[in-house]
Write a protein that holds these residues in place. Structure first.
Motif, PDB file in Angstrom:
ATOM      1  N   GLU A 138      -1.865 -11.846   2.235  1.00 15.25           N
ATOM      2  CA  GLU A 138      -0.881 -10.888   1.730  1.00 15.25           C
ATOM      3  C   GLU A 138       0.358 -11.684   1.320  1.00 15.25           C
ATOM      4  O   GLU A 138       0.912 -12.426   2.126  1.00 15.25           O
ATOM      5  CB  GLU A 138      -0.486  -9.876   2.821  1.00 15.25           C
ATOM      6  CG  GLU A 138       0.509  -8.835   2.318  1.00 15.25           C
ATOM      7  CD  GLU A 138       1.314  -8.162   3.440  1.00 15.25           C
ATOM      8  OE1 GLU A 138       1.424  -8.732   4.531  1.00 15.25           O
ATOM      9  OE2 GLU A 138       1.855  -7.079   3.192  1.00 15.25           O
ATOM     10  N   SER A 146     -10.765 -10.310  -1.534  1.00 15.76           N
ATOM     11  CA  SER A 146     -10.176  -9.197  -0.768  1.00 15.76           C
ATOM     12  C   SER A 146     -10.436  -7.847  -1.423  1.00 15.76           C
ATOM     13  O   SER A 146     -10.362  -6.809  -0.777  1.00 15.76           O
ATOM     14  CB  SER A 146      -8.659  -9.373  -0.650  1.00 15.76           C
ATOM     15  OG  SER A 146      -8.373 -10.588  -0.050  1.00 15.76           O
ATOM     16  N   ASP A 150       0.812  -1.222   0.000  1.00 15.46           N
ATOM     17  CA  ASP A 150       0.000   0.000   0.000  1.00 15.46           C
ATOM     18  C   ASP A 150       0.845   1.271   0.000  1.00 15.46           C
ATOM     19  O   ASP A 150       0.314   2.373  -0.056  1.00 15.46           O
ATOM     20  CB  ASP A 150      -0.927   0.014   1.224  1.00 15.46           C
ATOM     21  CG  ASP A 150      -1.881  -1.166   1.222  1.00 15.46           C
ATOM     22  OD1 ASP A 150      -2.136  -1.712   0.132  1.00 15.46           O
ATOM     23  OD2 ASP A 150      -2.345  -1.548   2.304  1.00 15.46           O
ATOM     24  N   LYS A 163      -7.881  -4.478  -1.244  1.00 19.48           N
ATOM     25  CA  LYS A 163      -6.666  -5.310  -1.297  1.00 19.48           C
ATOM     26  C   LYS A 163      -6.693  -6.284  -2.465  1.00 19.48           C
ATOM     27  O   LYS A 163      -7.762  -6.706  -2.918  1.00 19.48           O
ATOM     28  CB  LYS A 163      -6.534  -6.122  -0.002  1.00 19.48           C
ATOM     29  CG  LYS A 163      -6.529  -5.301   1.268  1.00 19.48           C
ATOM     30  CD  LYS A 163      -5.356  -4.340   1.309  1.00 19.48           C
ATOM     31  CE  LYS A 163      -5.328  -3.554   2.595  1.00 19.48           C
ATOM     32  NZ  LYS A 163      -4.684  -2.252   2.449  1.00 19.48           N
ATOM     33  N   PHE A 184      -6.335  -8.331   6.389  1.00 21.24           N
ATOM     34  CA  PHE A 184      -6.100  -8.109   4.965  1.00 21.24           C
ATOM     35  C   PHE A 184      -7.386  -8.398   4.176  1.00 21.24           C
ATOM     36  O   PHE A 184      -7.663  -7.744   3.173  1.00 21.24           O
ATOM     37  CB  PHE A 184      -4.963  -9.021   4.479  1.00 21.24           C
ATOM     38  CG  PHE A 184      -4.343  -8.603   3.177  1.00 21.24           C
ATOM     39  CD1 PHE A 184      -3.372  -7.615   3.146  1.00 21.24           C
ATOM     40  CD2 PHE A 184      -4.710  -9.199   1.980  1.00 21.24           C
ATOM     41  CE1 PHE A 184      -2.788  -7.224   1.946  1.00 21.24           C
ATOM     42  CE2 PHE A 184      -4.139  -8.815   0.776  1.00 21.24           C
ATOM     43  CZ  PHE A 184      -3.168  -7.821   0.765  1.00 21.24           C
ATOM     44  N   THR A 189      -6.024   2.507  -1.139  1.00 18.67           N
ATOM     45  CA  THR A 189      -5.355   1.217  -0.973  1.00 18.67           C
ATOM     46  C   THR A 189      -6.071   0.307   0.013  1.00 18.67           C
ATOM     47  O   THR A 189      -5.581  -0.777   0.312  1.00 18.67           O
ATOM     48  CB  THR A 189      -3.897   1.418  -0.528  1.00 18.67           C
ATOM     49  OG1 THR A 189      -3.903   2.241   0.652  1.00 18.67           O
ATOM     50  CG2 THR A 189      -3.073   2.089  -1.599  1.00 18.67           C
ATOM     51  N   ARG A 229      -6.363   1.506  -6.358  1.00 16.47           N
ATOM     52  CA  ARG A 229      -5.182   1.412  -5.489  1.00 16.47           C
ATOM     53  C   ARG A 229      -4.052   2.337  -5.943  1.00 16.47           C
ATOM     54  O   ARG A 229      -3.416   2.985  -5.128  1.00 16.47           O
ATOM     55  CB  ARG A 229      -4.662  -0.029  -5.441  1.00 16.47           C
ATOM     56  CG  ARG A 229      -5.550  -0.987  -4.651  1.00 16.47           C
ATOM     57  CD  ARG A 229      -4.947  -2.395  -4.631  1.00 16.47           C
ATOM     58  NE  ARG A 229      -3.552  -2.384  -4.215  1.00 16.47           N
ATOM     59  CZ  ARG A 229      -3.143  -2.285  -2.966  1.00 16.47           C
ATOM     60  NH1 ARG A 229      -4.016  -2.239  -1.979  1.00 16.47           N
ATOM     61  NH2 ARG A 229      -1.844  -2.253  -2.686  1.00 16.47           N
TER      62      ARG A 229
END
Lengths: 852, 214
Positions: free
Chosen positions: A257, B101, A49, B91, B156, B88, B82
């Protein structure tokens, strides 16, 4: 996998509301953690990010072959493309650095370890080089313009194939790691450097393979072995002896992630943004990988999108953006795709296990001969194989036991610890043997586990210097009893009929445990002149909330309202203490101890300041209600006043002097904080008798449709013995979350390979599917005993790993209760396994191959 | 598959295989090691390696604001949000419509932003996690439900779950746990914190009902 009527069924599991942490204001109570607001509003920043000015993107060229050598590489056309800024190859990586431990020992770098890029890829998908460009499409087009020729080398995917006589080796020197003997110690000098491990060759004989007849795991020689008790006498006197082989799957961690990382250099320092399981300990890891001074590394990692063991100290692949950034003189973002994560991310190694177990007629395990091998991938040896033996010996307390194991290298992606590394596989290999023994001996499944259950200072593993090591405590028997009651075990077992139409019900129970804590780390807190308490946390933020939870202990000890405490985490430039890695369920135990020690240091300093300013002795003063005050009434001062006095006094009171036993990381942080208030910093020096473990009793009920092979998990309960409860909601998330991680291994996740090309076929979520919200009951149950561990001041132990093995094994045991012993000898159990085996009346899958 | 004697013949490794042949062979098996996935073009190089990648200026309605942005033909909404609009909170966990996500609402309907092309959302209303709370900072009832119940671990997946939940609860304000679980089944949580997530979202539903009564 879901059932619309599960809610009515779930109601049969009585949810008993429990009150945790009696006698405490903060410990054992629910609260909203300080990181939640940023998470729910989308402001929480994960590595991908961040966006830095002039940031480049990089893409990787991955090896298409499972083992090869780069013969020829031509990058000129790629470099000449507009927008391409730099290309990084393996020969530009710094040489691996040695590690200097705190006691002065040098751990020599292993030249055969993974380095991030390579010219001799050892698995398909290993990065060869990286291109930095103004955007990803340009970088990818540049990679297509690179001319690269490989010399294919022999490869091996299955550990048993390389162990065969004449079997191929995954690396040119062999298929196992060998640790050369350490040089003799010289009196008066630091312990000598242990030499790095080397690669050796292990081959079994044709006779070893013939004995197993292709249906059992062959038993050949192994590099490691231990035993205790009289194994032969145990088998001789046993009422029942079983000899069973079981195969567990390779499973990617699949953190949501990926290991994306962004890096830039400023004033000679490298700034790295990436996910990690430890803010404090990732800094020295980055310094070692880049072969630079730790003072030149800054790590920013406020939020990490899952670890489960795959991001212990982040990932070696972060050297790629770090070095590309230096070369291109611009920030570089390396976004890792889901497929790339499957290759360069990590995975739990599959274990193939053979258990010969002797039982007395009341079910006690009198002898256990455990034999395991793992599929380790090509790089550093993982601890799963030795850990599996220690956990099985602790959890089932066999009266005599031998353990043998080999960690076997293959050309498959690298492994790392995954929640309950080795423990989960050991439990999953052992539990079906116990379930089968209970059926053969006519015993209740809870009763047979109860009789083998560890209790108190339970011993485990082989003797060290004549004495077997033992646990700090174990109250698992109580968890098993209370769990059986809450789950209404007896009612469920006696319910008839088991089969209605094509649906068969089965119930299963499993014991489970893993390491639950370490010792010896530091804490730092500052009481500020405004009376607020600033607490530094070096713990990685994985969402288990230990990053914040453990510091409730400091507030509790000092009697400071939680609202007056501020936690600083996630940035190594913000003066953090030496902290454990959040792996192996260490954190809650290790860091509540450090938090306690730090609060006690603050308390002592407050008492001393009060005595200096107001007369009397330090012990005449008490601390509470944001004051230090004379016991029994009289003079006192606020924490704000004490902080101001601390600054006036200087020395140990405001951090200008520090305790000599602190780690050098902590000392540097304290020096930077000196003068800001009353600075407390302490090392956890509390005694501990035994090794710390946490335990879980897991219960499951399944319903299997024998015509379709499909099954549902109807109910699930995990009853935990994890010492004192610190934060109930977070604990519940861990107990059930890690149980479901285990359940994933029972119901669906595994690696599958194309053996001809050595190519993994399960690179996406849908191809190695983790449980979804529909795969588990809508009302899962958890509970904890809340009995303090006697060997730690707060009584709390860790919880991440202990539920995993039980999550998987309770489902497997419920399935065999429904279907019988002759359906599966592996996990996961999928619908095709059930259908083909039910029809044939015996296990129909290959007995020894994991990748099918 | 069930070669019971365990002695499957080991083929000698291919000796004359180029990278491209290998990839061709593997594509037949359904997979390939390709760097050409998960890729995005920045605006700086427009026209330099064109082939239909040129950008066009669009206006899209995101979180109640009209945002003008240069967008490529093949650009996904997730990338635009994003990397071009700085949102952002949405995800990317898989970039292939597997994990959820990136779930955002388009005209109140949940969509995987990784699998929606930005140019298709002109004239439609896009809502992301950043646009859920009131301008004065008051959290949406579902966000508040997460705070109330300490829902989620690493979080997340949280923006996607919350957006899916908000959309589901708009049309199903009083669901059972089972119904809500079905409504959220397009979202994956790898911390596997499903029980606590469901509890938090049920609390969110309760918060929403209370807010609509007030």
């Amino acid at each position: 996998m879901h059932k619309s009527d599960t809610e009515s069924v779930a109601a049969t599991v009585a949810a008993t509301p429990r009150v945790y942490g009696p006698g405490h204001k903060l410990i054992g109570k629910d609260y909203a953690t300080a990181d939640l607001y940023a998470k729910v509003t989308g402001q929480a920043k994960y590595a991908e990010d961040y966006h830095a000015d002039g940031m480049l993107f990089c893409k990787l060229l991955l090896s298409p072959l499972p083992h090869a050598r780069v013969k020829h590489l031509e990058v000129r056309a790629a470099l000449a493309m507009p927008g391409v800024r730099a290309i990084l190859t393996a020969d530009e990586l710094p040489p691996p650095a040695d590690t200097l431990t705190d006691n002065g020992t040098v751990i020599q770098a292993n030249p055969n370890s993974e380095r991030g890029l390579t010219m001799e890829p050892l698995y398909r998908g290993e990065p060869i080089l990286a291109v930095a460009a103004v955007d990803e499409l340009t970088a990818a087009e540049a990679i297509e313009k690179i001319r690269i020729e490989f010399e294919p080398l022999p490869f091996v995917i299955d550990p048993l194939e390389t162990l065969r006589p004449g079997g191929l080796n995954p690396r040119k020197d062999g298929n196992i790691w060998v640790r050369p003997p350490a040089p003799a110690a010289v009196a008066g000098s630091p312990p000598p450097a242990p030499p790095p491990p080397t690669i050796g060759e292990l081959k079994w004989t044709e006779a070893d393979f013939a004995e197993a007849k292709g249906v059992r795991l062959p038993i050949g020689k192994t590099p490691d072995e231990w035993s205790y008790g009289d194994l032969e006498a145990g088998f001789r006197n046993a009422a029942l002896v079983l000899d069973e082989t079981f195969v567990t799957p390779d499973t990617s961690h699949q953190t949501l992630e990926t290991r994306s990382a962004m890096a830039y250099w400023q004033n000679g320092k490298v700034y790295v943004h990436t996910g990690t399981q430890s803010t404090a300990q990732t800094v020295p890891a980055i310094a070692r990988w880049l072969n630079i001074d730790v003072a030149k590394v800054v790590l920013i990692s406020e939020y990490t999108g899952g670890g489960f063991g795959s991001k212990g100290t982040a990932a070696v692949s972060l050297v790629i953006p770090a070095l590309l950034s230096k070369k291109a003189n611009a920030p570089v973002m390396m976004r890792i795709s889901r497929e790339e994560e499957t290759f360069i991310g990590r995975a739990r190694p599959s274990l193939l296990g053979r258990m010969k177990a002797g039982f007395s007629k009341d079910g006690r395990i009198v002898a256990l001969d455990m034999f395991v091998i793992s599929n380790n991938g090509p790089y550093d040896a993982q601890g799963d194989v030795p850990t599996s033996g220690r956990i099985v010996s602790l959890l089932y307390q066999p009266q005599a036991m031998r353990w043998r194991g080999a960690t076997v290298l293959t050309n498959t992606p690298p492994r790392s610890a995954q929640s309950s590394p080795g423990g989960m596989q050991g439990i999953v290999i052992m539990e079906p043997v116990i379930a089968k023994a209970a059926r053969k001996l006519g015993l209740d499944q809870v009763a047979i586990r109860r009789i083998n259950c560890p209790e108190g200072k339970a011993p485990f593993g082989a003797a060290v210097q004549g004495k077997r090591p033992y646990a700090t405590s174990a109250f698992l028997k109580e968890a098993l009893d209370r769990g059986a009651e809450q789950f209404k075990w007896s009612e469920r077992v006696s319910r008839t009929p088991k089969r209605i139409g094509t649906k068969v019900r089965g119930v299963g129970v499993s014991l489970s445990c893993f390491v639950g804590g370490t010792v010896g780390f530091d804490g730092i807190l500052v009481i500020k002149p405004d009376g607020r308490v600033s607490i530094r946390s070096g713990i990685g933020n994985l969402g288990t909330e230990s990053v914040i939870d453990v510091h409730r202990v400091a507030a509790e000890v000092l009697g400071v309202p939680w609202e007056k405490c501020e936690i600083t985490w996630g940035d190594s430039s913000k003066n953090l203490p030496f902290t454990c890695v959040s792996g192996g369920s260490q954190t809650t135990h290790a860091m509540t101890r450090a938090a306690h020690a730090t609060a006690m240091d603050a308390r002592k300093k407050l008492q001393e300041i009060a005595a200096k300013k107001l007369g009397g002795k330090p012990e005449n003063y008490d601390v509470g209600n944001e004051r230090v005050f004379r016991k029994g009434g009289g003079a006192g001062m606020t924490l704000a006043q004490a902080a101001n006095y601390a600054i006036q006094l200087g020395g140990i009171y405001d951090g200008h002097e520090v305790s000599p036993d602190l780690n050098k990381v902590t000392k540097a942080s304290v020096a930077a904080l000196a003068g800001q208030g009353l600075v407390a910093a302490a090392k956890d020096n509390y005694p501990r008798d035994g090794a710390t473990f946490s335990y879980v009793a897991s219960f499951a009920e399944v319903e299997v449709d024998v015509e379709t092979g499909k099954y549902y998990i109807v109910d699930f309960l995990a009853y935990a013995d994890v010492g004192s409860v610190v934060h109930p909601r977070a604990l519940g998330g861990q107990i059930l979350g890690r149980s479901i991680l285990g359940i994933g291994h029972a119901i669906g996740q595994k690696w599958v390979f194309d053996p001809h090309y050595g190519a993994m076929l399960s690179t996406r979520f849908s191809q190695s599917k983790p449980p979804t919200i529909l795969d588990v009951p809508v009302n899962m149950q958890w509970a904890a005993l809340d009995i303090p561990d006697p060997e730690t001041p707060v009584g709390a132990r860790g919880v991440g790993e202990p539920p995993v093995g039980g999550g998987c094994a309770s489902i497997l045991n419920a399935l065999s209760d429904a279907l019988g012993d002759d359906i599966f000898r592996r996990a996961p159990v999928n619908a095709d396994t059930i259908l083909t085996s039910v029809e044939a009346g015996r296990p129909m899958q290959h007995p020894l191959k994991a990748h099918i | 598959m069930s070669d019971i004697d365990g002695k499957e013949k080991i083929e000698p490794p291919p000796s004359t295989l180029s990278r491209r042949d290998l990839i061709k062979g593997v594509i037949v098996g359904g997979v390939a090691v390709s760097s050409a996935s998960y890729l995005f073009r920045a605006s700086t190089l427009v026209g330099q390696s064109a082939r239909g990648t040129g950008e066009r200026l669009l206006t899209i309605n995101v979180n109640g604001q009209l945002r003008r942005v240069d967008v490529m033909k093949q650009e996904t909404l997730a990338w635009t949000l994003r990397h071009k609009l700085g949102l952002t909170g949405t995800k990317l966990g898989c970039d292939r419509a597997e994990c959820g996500s990136c779930t955002v609402l388009i005209d109140d309907v949940p969509h995987y932003a990784c699998s929606v092309l930005t140019h298709t959302v002109r004239d439609r209303k896009v809502l992301t996690i950043e646009g859920l709370a009131s301008p004065d900072g008051t959290l949406h009832p579902v966000q508040q439900g997460v705070i109330d119940e300490q829902g989620f671990q690493c979080a997340f997946c949280m923006p996607g779950f919350i957006m899916a939940s908000v959309a589901f609860l708009k049309t199903n304000p009083n669901p059972t746990r089972t119904e809500l679980a079905h409504g959220l089944s397009g979202n994956l949580c790898r911390c596997q914190d499903y029980d606590k997530i469901l509890t938090a979202m049920m609390r969110g539903a309760e918060n929403m009902r209370r807010a609509s009564r007030a």
